[in-house]
Write an enzyme that holds these catalytic residues in place. Structure first.
Site, short mmCIF file in Angstrom:
data_model
loop_
_atom_site.label_atom_id
_atom_site.label_comp_id
_atom_site.label_asym_id
_atom_site.label_seq_id
_atom_site.Cartn_x
_atom_site.Cartn_y
_atom_site.Cartn_z
N GLU A 165 0.80 -1.24 0.00
CA GLU A 165 0.00 0.00 0.00
C GLU A 165 0.83 1.29 0.00
OE1 GLU A 165 -2.80 -0.50 3.24
OE2 GLU A 165 -3.49 -2.41 2.45
N GLU A 270 -6.26 -10.63 -1.43
CA GLU A 270 -7.05 -10.42 -0.21
C GLU A 270 -8.51 -10.31 -0.59
OE1 GLU A 270 -5.56 -7.19 2.23
OE2 GLU A 270 -3.48 -7.68 1.79
O1 9MR Z 1 -7.51 -8.39 8.42
C1 9MR Z 1 -6.55 -7.61 9.11
C2 9MR Z 1 -7.12 -7.16 10.45
O2 9MR Z 1 -7.30 -8.28 11.29
C3 9MR Z 1 -6.16 -6.17 11.09
O3 9MR Z 1 -6.75 -5.65 12.26
C4 9MR Z 1 -5.82 -5.04 10.12
C5 9MR Z 1 -4.77 -4.13 10.68
O4 9MR Z 1 -3.55 -4.82 10.83
O5 9MR Z 1 -5.31 -5.56 8.91
C6 9MR Z 1 -6.22 -6.40 8.25
O6 9MR Z 1 -5.63 -6.83 7.04
C7 9MR Z 1 -5.31 -5.81 6.09
C8 9MR Z 1 -4.08 -6.27 5.35
O7 9MR Z 1 -3.04 -6.56 6.24
C9 9MR Z 1 -3.63 -5.24 4.32
N1 9MR Z 1 -4.72 -4.87 3.42
C10 9MR Z 1 -5.97 -4.51 4.07
C11 9MR Z 1 -6.40 -5.60 5.04
C12 9MR Z 1 -7.75 -5.28 5.66
O8 9MR Z 1 -7.64 -4.15 6.46
#
Ligand code: 9MR
Length: 380
Positions: A165, A270
């Site tokens: 990102e 994802e």
């Molecule tokens: O699914 C993840 C959630 O459990 C966490 O709280 C969050 C913050 O670390 O991240 C979520 O996963 C993200 C991923 O790492 C990067 N792309 C967006 C995802 C959804 O927020």
């Protein structure tokens, strides 16, 4: 090895018969044919593992993961705030379990993520007085983090989301602390350090909203720059956090094409399709948050059939697109297993009831799973 259409049909019928015959003795989670088998000639099928999976406490979840998936990614345990909570203090326990699980089950193992502005611990960017560190210190911290984490799993983790990102929807570089302190060399350095730590692991750039024209162009430009500088990048992860109206499938397709034209492995990294209304313009920017409102949680008591049918069709349309590009797409990963543990229930509003994944809150495969399996038969 590609099979012909007739063989595939036979395979599907045999699968269904086997399921019917064995269903008396089997648990509910064993009754559907497997996604990973159906897609084995197309791309690997992945899911994100949470703490309950990594530590083996979610036994029903573990069974489903083994049955349907041949690729896993760490949902949280490899993020820098979890794996290096303070400088030089690494917490590898959960990540070790995650990797051991993947190895024990012969899965494709993906590390997520090395350099991400979000979920990075505060110490990463500041000195003891709380002032920003110098460029040299920042580079050294980044190098040490990448070499230690990737080095620990050298030869065991198959691919890494090296940078996550970093590009905005308009194609400009996100103004992160990495960017602010190091400048635009930081992405190149991150890939070089990852390559140094494990020259055999695949290295990826991963981002959301990849269907946006600006981001598509920005990522293409970034990859071209890296390629011109002789920096190894093997693939691009298109996150795939989708909604019912977003993204536009033809825009998503343009991005698959654009990334494939760069000779990148394209991965849908994802995937989830939310059914809930979005406050404001749809995005996957994690820093967003909104106050809970009852009217924004319309399906707490259950999902109407027509809404579910439209949602299924959207999954089918996207998987059909992925099948059309299966020569370029190497992996499709769902962001989680069941609707009970998806991040969508709590973002951007805490406490809602969403239905974005392929397995329901009782660990049952939703009917769409069979439909996605069936889709492979018509695409041989
Ligand atoms: O699914 C993840 C959630 O459990 C966490 O709280 C969050 C913050 O670390 O991240 C979520 O996963 C993200 C991923 O790492 C990067 N792309 C967006 C995802 C959804 O927020």
């Amino acid at each position: 090895m590609k099979t012909n259409r007739r063989e595939s049909k036979m395979w599907f019928i045999t699968m269904l018969l086997t399921v019917a015959v064995t269903s008396c003795n089997s648990t509910a989670t064993e009754q559907t044919p497997s996604l990973k088998d159906a897609y084995q000639n197309k791309f690997v099928i992945g899911t994100a593992l949470n703490k309950g999976h990594n530590y083996g406490t979610d036994t029903l979840g573990i069974n489903l993961i083994k049955q349907h998936f041949n690729s896993i990614v760490a949902e949280n345990c490899m993020k820098s705030m979890h794996i290096q909570p303070s400088e030089g203090v690494f917490f590898f326990d959960e990540a070790d379990k995650f990797v051991e699980f993947g190895e024990a089950n012969n899965m494709n193992i993906i590390g997520h993520t090395l350099i991400w502005h979000s979920q990075a611990p505060d110490w990463f960017f500041v000195d003891e007085e709380g002032a920003d560190v110098t460029r040299e210190v920042m580079i050294e911290r980044m190098r040490n983090h990448i070499l230690t984490v990737v080095g620990r799993y050298k030869g065991r983790v198959d691919g890494w989301d090296v940078v996550n990102e970093a590009i905005m929807d308009d194609g400009s570089w996100r103004n992160t602390k990495f960017y602010e302190i190091i400048g635009d060399e930081y992405i190149k350095l991150a890939f070089q350090f990852a390559n140094e730590a494990d020259p055999d692991a695949e290295l990826y750039y991963n981002d959301y909203a990849m269907s946006a024209e600006g981001k598509r162009n920005g990522v293409v430009e970034l990859v071209k720059q890296l390629q011109a500088a002789g920096v190894r990048v093997d693939g691009i992860g298109m996150q795939g956090h989708m909604g019912m109206d977003y993204p536009d499938i033809s825009e998503f397709e343009k991005s698959i094409k654009a990334f494939a034209d760069l000779h990148m492995n394209v991965m849908i990294t994802e995937m989830d399709i939310t059914l809930l209304p979005f406050p404001g313009e749809e995005t996957a920017e994690v820093s967003l948050s909104a106050e809970y409102q009852e009217k924004m949680n319309p399906y707490a008591a259950g999902l109407p059939d027509d809404i579910n049918a439209a949602w299924e069709q959207r999954y089918i349309d996207y998987f059909q697109l992925f099948l059309n590009y299966s020569d370029n797409i190497s992996r499709v990963t769902l962001w989680g297993l069941t609707d009970a543990d998806t991040w969508r229930n709590d973002w951007p509003m805490v406490g809602r009831t969403d239905y974005p994944l392929l397995f329901d809150r009782d660990y049952q495969a939703k009917p769409v799973v069979d439909k996605l399996i069936e889709l492979t038969i018509n695409n041989e």
